[in-house]
Design a protein around this motif. Structure first.
Motif, PDB file in Angstrom:
ATOM      1  N   VAL A  11       0.858  -1.181   0.000  1.00  0.00           N
ATOM      2  CA  VAL A  11       0.000   0.000   0.000  1.00  0.00           C
ATOM      3  C   VAL A  11       0.896   1.234   0.000  1.00  0.00           C
ATOM      4  CG1 VAL A  11      -1.702   1.321   1.313  1.00  0.00           C
ATOM      5  CG2 VAL A  11      -1.872  -1.174   1.198  1.00  0.00           C
ATOM      6  N   GLU A  12       0.640   2.120  -0.974  1.00  0.00           N
ATOM      7  CA  GLU A  12       1.370   3.384  -1.022  1.00  0.00           C
ATOM      8  C   GLU A  12       0.474   4.461  -0.423  1.00  0.00           C
ATOM      9  OE1 GLU A  12       3.288   6.537  -4.201  1.00  0.00           O
ATOM     10  OE2 GLU A  12       2.919   4.476  -4.850  1.00  0.00           O
ATOM     11  N   LEU A  13       0.985   5.128   0.606  1.00  0.00           N
ATOM     12  CA  LEU A  13       0.235   6.162   1.300  1.00  0.00           C
ATOM     13  C   LEU A  13       0.345   7.491   0.556  1.00  0.00           C
ATOM     14  CD1 LEU A  13       1.442   5.187   4.866  1.00  0.00           C
ATOM     15  CD2 LEU A  13      -0.679   4.497   3.740  1.00  0.00           C
ATOM     16  N   VAL A  35       3.860   0.593   2.595  1.00  0.00           N
ATOM     17  CA  VAL A  35       3.737  -0.285   3.752  1.00  0.00           C
ATOM     18  C   VAL A  35       3.133  -1.618   3.307  1.00  0.00           C
ATOM     19  CG1 VAL A  35       3.541   1.594   5.430  1.00  0.00           C
ATOM     20  CG2 VAL A  35       1.479   0.666   4.390  1.00  0.00           C
ATOM     21  N   PRO A  36       3.578  -2.709   3.925  1.00  0.00           N
ATOM     22  CA  PRO A  36       2.985  -4.013   3.592  1.00  0.00           C
ATOM     23  C   PRO A  36       1.596  -4.143   4.226  1.00  0.00           C
ATOM     24  CG  PRO A  36       4.624  -4.274   5.327  1.00  0.00           C
ATOM     25  CD  PRO A  36       4.666  -2.832   4.906  1.00  0.00           C
ATOM     26  N   ALA A  37       0.736  -4.874   3.549  1.00  0.00           N
ATOM     27  CA  ALA A  37      -0.626  -5.094   4.059  1.00  0.00           C
ATOM     28  C   ALA A  37      -1.096  -6.484   3.642  1.00  0.00           C
ATOM     29  CB  ALA A  37      -1.566  -4.023   3.516  1.00  0.00           C
ATOM     30  N   ARG A  53      -2.779   3.886  -2.721  1.00  0.00           N
ATOM     31  CA  ARG A  53      -2.676   2.963  -3.848  1.00  0.00           C
ATOM     32  C   ARG A  53      -2.507   1.571  -3.250  1.00  0.00           C
ATOM     33  NH1 ARG A  53      -1.953   3.369  -9.145  1.00  0.00           N
ATOM     34  NH2 ARG A  53      -1.488   5.581  -9.018  1.00  0.00           N
ATOM     35  N   VAL A  54      -3.432   0.677  -3.603  1.00  0.00           N
ATOM     36  CA  VAL A  54      -3.400  -0.705  -3.138  1.00  0.00           C
ATOM     37  C   VAL A  54      -2.953  -1.544  -4.327  1.00  0.00           C
ATOM     38  CG1 VAL A  54      -4.706  -2.600  -2.123  1.00  0.00           C
ATOM     39  CG2 VAL A  54      -5.311  -0.230  -1.569  1.00  0.00           C
ATOM     40  N   GLY A  55      -1.698  -2.020  -4.285  1.00  0.00           N
ATOM     41  CA  GLY A  55      -1.158  -2.669  -5.476  1.00  0.00           C
ATOM     42  C   GLY A  55      -1.105  -1.640  -6.591  1.00  0.00           C
ATOM     43  N   ARG A  56      -1.877  -1.875  -7.665  1.00  0.00           N
ATOM     44  CA  ARG A  56      -1.913  -0.934  -8.792  1.00  0.00           C
ATOM     45  C   ARG A  56      -3.184  -0.095  -8.823  1.00  0.00           C
ATOM     46  NH1 ARG A  56      -0.845  -5.786 -12.784  1.00  0.00           N
ATOM     47  NH2 ARG A  56      -2.603  -6.342 -11.513  1.00  0.00           N
ATOM     48  N   ARG A  57      -4.053  -0.223  -7.805  1.00  0.00           N
ATOM     49  CA  ARG A  57      -5.361   0.453  -7.829  1.00  0.00           C
ATOM     50  C   ARG A  57      -5.431   1.563  -6.789  1.00  0.00           C
ATOM     51  NH1 ARG A  57      -8.348  -1.486 -11.655  1.00  0.00           N
ATOM     52  NH2 ARG A  57     -10.080  -0.284 -10.847  1.00  0.00           N
ATOM     53  N   GLN A  58      -5.925   2.721  -7.203  1.00  0.00           N
ATOM     54  CA  GLN A  58      -6.122   3.826  -6.269  1.00  0.00           C
ATOM     55  C   GLN A  58      -7.449   3.637  -5.533  1.00  0.00           C
ATOM     56  OE1 GLN A  58      -5.654   7.477  -8.613  1.00  0.00           O
ATOM     57  NE2 GLN A  58      -3.891   7.884  -7.286  1.00  0.00           N
ATOM     58  N   ALA A  59      -7.436   4.027  -4.263  1.00  0.00           N
ATOM     59  CA  ALA A  59      -8.622   3.876  -3.429  1.00  0.00           C
ATOM     60  C   ALA A  59      -8.659   4.993  -2.390  1.00  0.00           C
ATOM     61  CB  ALA A  59      -8.607   2.514  -2.739  1.00  0.00           C
ATOM     62  N   THR A  60      -9.836   5.202  -1.844  1.00  0.00           N
ATOM     63  CA  THR A  60     -10.030   6.165  -0.761  1.00  0.00           C
ATOM     64  C   THR A  60     -10.313   5.387   0.510  1.00  0.00           C
ATOM     65  OG1 THR A  60     -11.039   7.735  -2.283  1.00  0.00           O
ATOM     66  CG2 THR A  60     -11.447   8.083   0.047  1.00  0.00           C
ATOM     67  N   VAL A  61      -9.644   5.735   1.602  1.00  0.00           N
ATOM     68  CA  VAL A  61      -9.906   5.092   2.886  1.00  0.00           C
ATOM     69  C   VAL A  61     -11.309   5.504   3.332  1.00  0.00           C
ATOM     70  CG1 VAL A  61      -9.177   4.868   5.287  1.00  0.00           C
ATOM     71  CG2 VAL A  61      -7.459   5.063   3.467  1.00  0.00           C
ATOM     72  N   HIS A 101      -8.584 -15.506  -7.775  1.00  0.00           N
ATOM     73  CA  HIS A 101      -7.304 -15.305  -8.459  1.00  0.00           C
ATOM     74  C   HIS A 101      -7.009 -13.842  -8.766  1.00  0.00           C
ATOM     75  CE1 HIS A 101      -7.045 -19.602  -8.769  1.00  0.00           C
ATOM     76  NE2 HIS A 101      -8.198 -19.657  -9.421  1.00  0.00           N
ATOM     77  N   THR A 102      -7.905 -12.932  -8.336  1.00  0.00           N
ATOM     78  CA  THR A 102      -7.703 -11.500  -8.599  1.00  0.00           C
ATOM     79  C   THR A 102      -6.440 -11.006  -7.879  1.00  0.00           C
ATOM     80  OG1 THR A 102     -10.076 -11.161  -8.819  1.00  0.00           O
ATOM     81  CG2 THR A 102      -8.736  -9.201  -8.388  1.00  0.00           C
TER      82      THR A 102
END
Length: 191
Positions: free
Chosen positions: A121-123, A129-131, A156-164, A188-189
């Motif tokens: 996870v990229e903050l 940070v690992p998750a 960023r979770v892996g390659r996907r952007q997200a909002t907490v 398998h995702t």
């Protein structure tokens, strides 16, 4: 409570502590309520006609009598007068309605547990940070991580952007900025 279950049932899930006449106690969770009674699920099953005091979250302490017992469920009827059976039923039905509304909002897409749970996870400040992925859907992901980003933070979770979107025990729930195709989400995702 009959096996026909003709009465309208209102699903409601609430933790309950059941106290027996001999002073022993066991934990249960409510399943649903109807005009026939309140159904609970537990690893410990009381016997028919046993009287219990059930301390039910958001409802209170209620005196009940067991009217049916199955393999992992049992049903009770309120026998005490404080609170009255009608008051208990009204509280449960209102709680069931609130839970139904919450589940409509929160659970739009099916949740899966992917085979690959380790993810980076990229903050917002570019730290990585690992998750661990707890579960995943087309709309978001639940993550276990040591550092909890702020609500509303873009990550960023892996390659996907997200909002907490919310805090959960030992982690966060994040909503993807661009949801995945529901059909593409499976064990398998990989994010």
């Amino acid at each position: 409570m009959s096996d026909r279950r003709a009465a309208a049932r209102h699903p409601v899930v609430v933790p309950t502590l059941c106290l027996r006449g001999d002073g022993s106690e066991f934990h249960a969770v409510t399943v649903d309520i109807s005009s026939e009674g309140l159904r609970l699920r537990s690893a410990t099953l009381p016997v028919v006609d046993e009287r219990l005091i059930c301390n039910i979250r958001d409802i209170g302490s209620v005196q009940v009598r067991v009217v049916w017992a199955g393999s992992c469920d049992f049903a009770v009827r309120v026998i005490g007068t404080t609170p009255s059976p009608g008051d208990v039923a009204r509280r449960f039905i209102e709680l069931a309605r609130r839970q139904a509304k919450l589940s409509e909002v929160v659970r739009v897409h099916r949740r899966i547990n992917p085979e690959r749970t380790a993810v980076e996870v990229e903050l917002a400040d570019s730290r990585r940070v690992p998750a661990q992925i707890l579960n995943l859907s087309a709309s978001g992901v639940a993550l276990s991580l040591d550092f909890a980003p702020a609500l509303g933070e873009i990550i960023r979770v892996g390659r996907r952007q997200a909002t907490v979107a919310r805090r959960i025990e030992r982690g966060v729930g994040a909503a993807f900025l661009e949801p995945l195709e529901d059909a593409a989400v499976g064990e398998h995702t990989v994010l």
